[in-house]
Scaffold this motif. Structure first.
Motif, PDB file in Angstrom:
ATOM      1  N   GLN A 155       0.833  -1.215   0.000  1.00 38.23           N
ATOM      2  CA  GLN A 155       0.000   0.000   0.000  1.00 38.23           C
ATOM      3  C   GLN A 155       0.862   1.257   0.000  1.00 38.23           C
ATOM      4  O   GLN A 155       0.587   2.221  -0.706  1.00 38.23           O
ATOM      5  CB  GLN A 155      -0.877   0.034   1.254  1.00 38.23           C
ATOM      6  N   ARG A 157       3.932   1.507  -1.072  1.00 35.04           N
ATOM      7  CA  ARG A 157       4.556   1.620  -2.403  1.00 35.04           C
ATOM      8  C   ARG A 157       3.591   2.230  -3.417  1.00 35.04           C
ATOM      9  O   ARG A 157       3.949   3.158  -4.137  1.00 35.04           O
ATOM     10  CB  ARG A 157       4.946   0.232  -2.902  1.00 35.04           C
ATOM     11  N   ASN A 158       2.365   1.676  -3.452  1.00 35.60           N
ATOM     12  CA  ASN A 158       1.356   2.216  -4.380  1.00 35.60           C
ATOM     13  C   ASN A 158       1.135   3.696  -4.141  1.00 35.60           C
ATOM     14  O   ASN A 158       1.029   4.483  -5.078  1.00 35.60           O
ATOM     15  CB  ASN A 158       0.002   1.518  -4.210  1.00 35.60           C
ATOM     16  N   ASP A 161       4.059   5.647  -5.484  1.00 42.28           N
ATOM     17  CA  ASP A 161       4.149   5.605  -6.943  1.00 42.28           C
ATOM     18  C   ASP A 161       3.042   6.393  -7.627  1.00 42.28           C
ATOM     19  O   ASP A 161       3.258   7.017  -8.659  1.00 42.28           O
ATOM     20  CB  ASP A 161       4.079   4.143  -7.439  1.00 42.28           C
ATOM     21  N   GLU A 162       1.842   6.318  -7.058  1.00 41.68           N
ATOM     22  CA  GLU A 162       0.693   6.874  -7.793  1.00 41.68           C
ATOM     23  C   GLU A 162      -0.155   7.859  -6.995  1.00 41.68           C
ATOM     24  O   GLU A 162      -0.280   9.025  -7.351  1.00 41.68           O
ATOM     25  CB  GLU A 162      -0.236   5.734  -8.239  1.00 41.68           C
ATOM     26  N   GLU A 163      -0.710   7.327  -5.884  1.00 41.63           N
ATOM     27  CA  GLU A 163      -1.756   8.106  -5.213  1.00 41.63           C
ATOM     28  C   GLU A 163      -1.269   9.471  -4.736  1.00 41.63           C
ATOM     29  O   GLU A 163      -2.047  10.414  -4.639  1.00 41.63           O
ATOM     30  CB  GLU A 163      -2.295   7.333  -4.011  1.00 41.63           C
ATOM     31  N   THR A 165       0.166  11.739  -6.121  1.00 42.81           N
ATOM     32  CA  THR A 165      -0.079  12.837  -7.061  1.00 42.81           C
ATOM     33  C   THR A 165      -1.457  13.485  -6.842  1.00 42.81           C
ATOM     34  O   THR A 165      -1.647  14.637  -7.207  1.00 42.81           O
ATOM     35  CB  THR A 165       0.010  12.353  -8.526  1.00 42.81           C
ATOM     36  N   HIS A 166      -2.369  12.732  -6.208  1.00 43.57           N
ATOM     37  CA  HIS A 166      -3.695  13.323  -5.965  1.00 43.57           C
ATOM     38  C   HIS A 166      -3.782  13.996  -4.602  1.00 43.57           C
ATOM     39  O   HIS A 166      -4.802  14.571  -4.243  1.00 43.57           O
ATOM     40  CB  HIS A 166      -4.799  12.246  -6.031  1.00 43.57           C
ATOM     41  N   ARG A 172       2.375  16.777  -0.206  1.00 36.72           N
ATOM     42  CA  ARG A 172       3.369  16.376  -1.232  1.00 36.72           C
ATOM     43  C   ARG A 172       4.721  17.030  -0.975  1.00 36.72           C
ATOM     44  O   ARG A 172       5.755  16.393  -1.065  1.00 36.72           O
ATOM     45  CB  ARG A 172       2.866  16.753  -2.631  1.00 36.72           C
ATOM     46  N   ASN A 176       7.828  14.559  -0.748  1.00 37.99           N
ATOM     47  CA  ASN A 176       8.655  14.461  -1.957  1.00 37.99           C
ATOM     48  C   ASN A 176      10.175  14.399  -1.740  1.00 37.99           C
ATOM     49  O   ASN A 176      10.835  13.540  -2.313  1.00 37.99           O
ATOM     50  CB  ASN A 176       8.307  15.578  -2.940  1.00 37.99           C
ATOM     51  N   ASN A 183      11.889   4.758  -0.344  1.00 40.13           N
ATOM     52  CA  ASN A 183      11.887   3.549  -1.172  1.00 40.13           C
ATOM     53  C   ASN A 183      13.045   2.618  -0.812  1.00 40.13           C
ATOM     54  O   ASN A 183      12.880   1.398  -0.788  1.00 40.13           O
ATOM     55  CB  ASN A 183      11.934   3.914  -2.654  1.00 40.13           C
TER      56      ASN A 183
END
Ligand SMILES: Nc1ncnc2c1ncn2[C@@H]1O[C@H](COP(=O)(O)OP(=O)(O)O)[C@@H](O)[C@H]1O
Ligand SMILES: [Mg+2]
Length: 314
Positions: A155, A157-158, A161-163, A165-166, A172, A176, A183
């Motif tokens: 979770q 990692r996901n 990688d993706e979430e 950005t929202h 962020r 960042n 990682n």
């Protein structure tokens, strides 16, 4: 107040005259509840919080072990005394919360303070004693046995990688700069988790959350509280909290009297240190993602997250 009165009456057959909200910890709300004869400490886990299942799922497994320790080890008077419901249950619940009742400890939480020499000795004795017990005790320990999994890794990692950005920009910006480190820590911890699964390390009962907010001074005795994390695990699960303390050498001197020839398993230690950092970070991210927080709470969570991310390097 009224629902607490009802809970105490219905499930414990105790009439209380008042319930005072206490400064809780990380996982639950807390109340000092009392009548003219007696004072109790009620922990209330809110079902609406994302983290609640993690803290409450194992109540029926770890409370019986605490009770066994209270009767059969030298930990009596050094750990809290859980009280059962009138049906002999370890917890009870209403629509919104899960409750656990303890004897009230009339003492002072160590919190931000340092331990005195005497307190450090007493903590060392508690951990030394606890680690003498393992899966041979006549209470089931399977459910609390360490399996070295880190359930939220995928979770997390996901999310990275993706979430992410929202997510709103304030969060962020905090995360960042640390993504690469984060990682790396995920990868190392995952490797160790796989290798430790096959390592056959000796396991003992471990508290797994030793810090000064979980220590109370009660008359002449230091008490270790908050046993939600009780596990059958390699002792590094506890030693990780002591290793950077000024009293570590004294701890080891006491520890090795009863655990002869003990040496640290560095893989286990590194695994626990890594997993703990990731757990703290994921818990905070989950709060920001899923909990219904007001502005103040959100700012507080973001500040904690900033601190935890900076800690990765240590
Ligand atoms: N049995 C008790 N009697 C009195 N105070 C307690 C008792 N248990 C915990 N506390 C106080 O409540 C705080 C939070 O309790 P704790 O069990 O650590 O909850 P959490 O899991 O939320 O951290 C502790 O730091 C301590 O000050
Ligand atoms: Mg606590």
């Amino acid at each position: 107040m009224n629902n607490i009165k009802t809970i105490l009456k219905d499930h414990y057959d105790i009439d209380i005259i008042n319930a005072l909200s206490q400064q809780g910890g990380w996982s639950a709300l807390a109340y000092k509840v009392f009548n003219n004869q007696h004072t109790y400490f009620l922990k209330a886990y809110e079902k609406s919080r994302a983290s609640t299942p993690k803290w409450t799922a194992l109540i029926d497994k770890y409370v019986p072990i605490m009770i066994w320790l209270l009767h059969h080890s030298d930990l009596k008077g050094k750990i809290p005394l859980p009280l059962l419901t009138k049906n002999g249950d370890y917890k009870c619940e209403d629509d919104d919360r899960i409750y656990l009742l303890y004897e009230y400890i009339d003492g002072e939480t160590i919190g931000d303070k340092d331990l005195t020499k005497e307190q450090a000795c007493q903590l060392s004795e508690i951990i030394t004693e606890l680690h003498l017990y393992g899966e041979e005790i006549p209470i089931e320990t399977d459910a609390i046995k360490e399996d070295f999994t880190v359930p939220f890794l995928q979770q997390l990692r996901n999310f990275l990688d993706e979430e992410i950005t929202h997510f709103s920009s304030d969060v962020r910006e905090v995360i960042n700069p640390h993504i690469e480190q984060l990682n790396n820590l995920i990868d190392t911890t995952e490797k160790l988790s796989k290798s430790l699964k096959y390592s056959n390390l000796r396991m003992s009962l471990c508290h797994t959350d030793i810090h000064h907010w979980n220590l109370m001074q009660c008359e002449q005795q230091l008490m270790l509280i908050d046993w939600e994390g009780l596990k059958l695990a390699p002792v590094e699960a506890d030693i990780m909290f002591l290793i950077d303390k000024p009293y570590y050498d004294e701890f080891m001197r006491i520890y090795q009297k009863f655990h002869k020839n003990f040496t640290i398993n560095t893989d286990a230690l590194q695994f626990y240190q890594g997993r703990r950092k990731l757990e703290d970070i994921w818990e905070l991210i989950e709060q920001l993602l899923f909990d219904d927080q007001d502005v103040q709470e959100r700012v507080k969570t973001i500040n904690y997250l900033t601190g935890s991310l900076k800690d990765i390097r240590k």
